[in-house]
Each structure stands twice: as structure tokens, then as C-alpha cells.
Design an enzyme around this catalytic site. Sequence first.
Site, PDB file in Angstrom:
ATOM      1  N   SER A 160      48.674  38.080  38.030  1.00 43.00           N
ATOM      2  CA  SER A 160      49.649  38.922  38.729  1.00 43.00           C
ATOM      3  C   SER A 160      49.321  38.947  40.208  1.00 43.00           C
ATOM      4  O   SER A 160      48.163  38.793  40.606  1.00 43.00           O
ATOM      5  CB  SER A 160      49.607  40.339  38.161  1.00 43.00           C
ATOM      6  OG  SER A 160      50.277  41.258  39.001  1.00 43.00           O
ATOM      7  N   TYR A 173      44.176  46.787  34.795  1.00 43.29           N
ATOM      8  CA  TYR A 173      45.047  45.606  34.782  1.00 43.29           C
ATOM      9  C   TYR A 173      44.672  44.658  35.914  1.00 43.29           C
ATOM     10  O   TYR A 173      44.509  43.453  35.701  1.00 43.29           O
ATOM     11  CB  TYR A 173      46.497  46.060  34.914  1.00 43.29           C
ATOM     12  CG  TYR A 173      47.510  44.948  34.936  1.00 43.29           C
ATOM     13  CD1 TYR A 173      47.859  44.285  33.766  1.00 43.29           C
ATOM     14  CD2 TYR A 173      48.140  44.588  36.120  1.00 43.29           C
ATOM     15  CE1 TYR A 173      48.808  43.264  33.781  1.00 43.29           C
ATOM     16  CE2 TYR A 173      49.086  43.568  36.145  1.00 43.29           C
ATOM     17  CZ  TYR A 173      49.420  42.917  34.976  1.00 43.29           C
ATOM     18  OH  TYR A 173      50.347  41.913  34.990  1.00 43.29           O
ATOM     19  N   LYS A 177      43.151  40.842  35.516  1.00 41.14           N
ATOM     20  CA  LYS A 177      43.870  39.691  36.058  1.00 41.14           C
ATOM     21  C   LYS A 177      43.038  38.958  37.110  1.00 41.14           C
ATOM     22  O   LYS A 177      43.100  37.733  37.223  1.00 41.14           O
ATOM     23  CB  LYS A 177      45.209  40.131  36.658  1.00 41.14           C
ATOM     24  CG  LYS A 177      46.216  40.618  35.634  1.00 41.14           C
ATOM     25  CD  LYS A 177      46.511  39.569  34.578  1.00 41.14           C
ATOM     26  CE  LYS A 177      47.664  39.965  33.674  1.00 41.14           C
ATOM     27  NZ  LYS A 177      47.845  39.016  32.544  1.00 41.14           N
TER      28      LYS A 177
END
Length: 289
Positions: A160, A173, A177
Site C-alpha cells: 500500500s 497495517y 505492508k
Amino acid sequence: MSELPKAAPVAGLPLRPAGAGVFAGRVAIVTGSESGIGRETARTLCESGAAVVLNGRQPERLEHTRHTLAAAGHRVATCVADITDYADCERLVATAVSSFGRLDILVTNASISQRAYFADMQPEVFRRVLDSNVYGSVYPLMAALPHLVASRGSVTFISSISALNGMPSGSAYCAGKAAISNLAHTLRLELAETGMHFGVVHIGFTQNDPEKRVLDAAGQPVPIAHRPPRWQKSQAEVAAIIVRHIRKRKRRTVISFLGRIIVLIHNTLPKLGDWIVLTTIKRMRKFYE
């Protein structure tokens, strides 16, 4: 970047005629492909000639996607599997080999996201999000590695743009990532002699299925944070970029103008990047919440 190596015929998997697609004769696994970006990536790979193993944890949704793609004439198989469970990942890879005779492409797309500030998160929720993003890439790759080495295959980790510079309300998150980006770099060095491809795609703001949910601080599913529609790419657009990334065996692809700006600012003016984020937290709070 070099193009994909030629695929040799394999017993049980006849090559499609020339012109059937750049991935004719190839076999791919796309994790988290029962819906969303994963589904569209699987569709685009199929349209490019690949046979694809679909994966998810919801049998009815997975079967619906399989039926839709099979009805369009594509070669697909399914495997209900939790990609944070290594035994499930072994079964996922076995499905590809037993169904189509080989494995050439792995796209680790499945993951859990969040909408919660670090100070509010329960420890088990942080771990759940992090595990899905790290082990959800590591375990499928570990299970698939012997087959991908044999085929000089391709691995694409879906990351991301939020991993490039961090994003408030996304600590676990973003950490997960960012971790797979470093993993890809390490694997390129360790496995350089195998001829395998390891790439990372940093996805920007993308249109989501209406039922898409992320976890709040207590682990409850909630809608994703608001994103202005004009900032979003369609799932089909993102899938096309992912498949082009695989075809060209690129190391890194950053999707969207915003993503490229983040890279530029993070690399050259990191303090400016932090100032922009801190300012938007005050003025556009629902963007993060």
C-alpha cells in the site's frame, strides 16, 4: 526489466495456442481473490491466458467468483484457506499443482486492514492485522517456493502507499505492508540465482466492494475511512496495473499520482511529508477515521 521466461509444456496442462495471451500455459494463485482487487486481478490474469486458483475464506462468495469466471471460459479452481495457517497454504498450493500441473505466479493479496489509533488498539487486534499482512504473504510463499523455483516464477506482494510513509489510524497495517517490501528485497538477494521475480505493488485509494470492512480498535468490522471518489481508481484499473507489473517482472510499482508524490516527498523532504499528514489530521479527520 526482463520479460517473463518462456513456459515449457507440462503434462496435464496443454499450452494454449499462440495469441491466447501472454500468460498462456501459466498457473497463478491469487490469495484473497473471492472479491475486490484480488477477484479482478484473477480475472485479468485469466483474460491474459493463465489458469488461476482462487482463494478466500467465504465458500459461497468464492464459488460465485469461480462460477462467473468459469462461465466466461476461463480455467479456474478454488481453495478455501486461511493464509495465516501454514497447513492451509500447503493445501492451497497443492490445489494448483493437482488441478493444473504446475505453479508460475503467486500474488499475495489477502490481508486485513484497520481503522484504529495505536493507543486504543487491543494487543490481539494489532497482532491479527499484522499477522494477516506478514504471515499472509510469508506462508503462501513458503509453501509455493519449490514450485516457483522450478518454474523460475513470479511473486508479487500487494502492499500500500500507506507503507511508504506511514498513516495515522493504520499502525499495524502500515507496519505489515512495509515489512513485505523489505522481505521482497531480501529474497531477491537470497534467491538471485533461481531466476525468480520478487515484486511489490503499492496500491493507492481504490473503489471497494460495498461490503468491504476493516477492524476497529476492539476488532469489530467497520466500514473503511472516507475517501473522495475522485481520488479512487477502479478495481479493474488496479488489477490491470498489477498484471502488467507481473508481466514486466518489475521490482516495485507505485499506483497513483498521489503515491508517487508520497515517494518523492518521503525521499527528499520527509519533514514536509509529516507536516502535511499532521495538518490533514486536524482539517480532514474523517479521512483517517
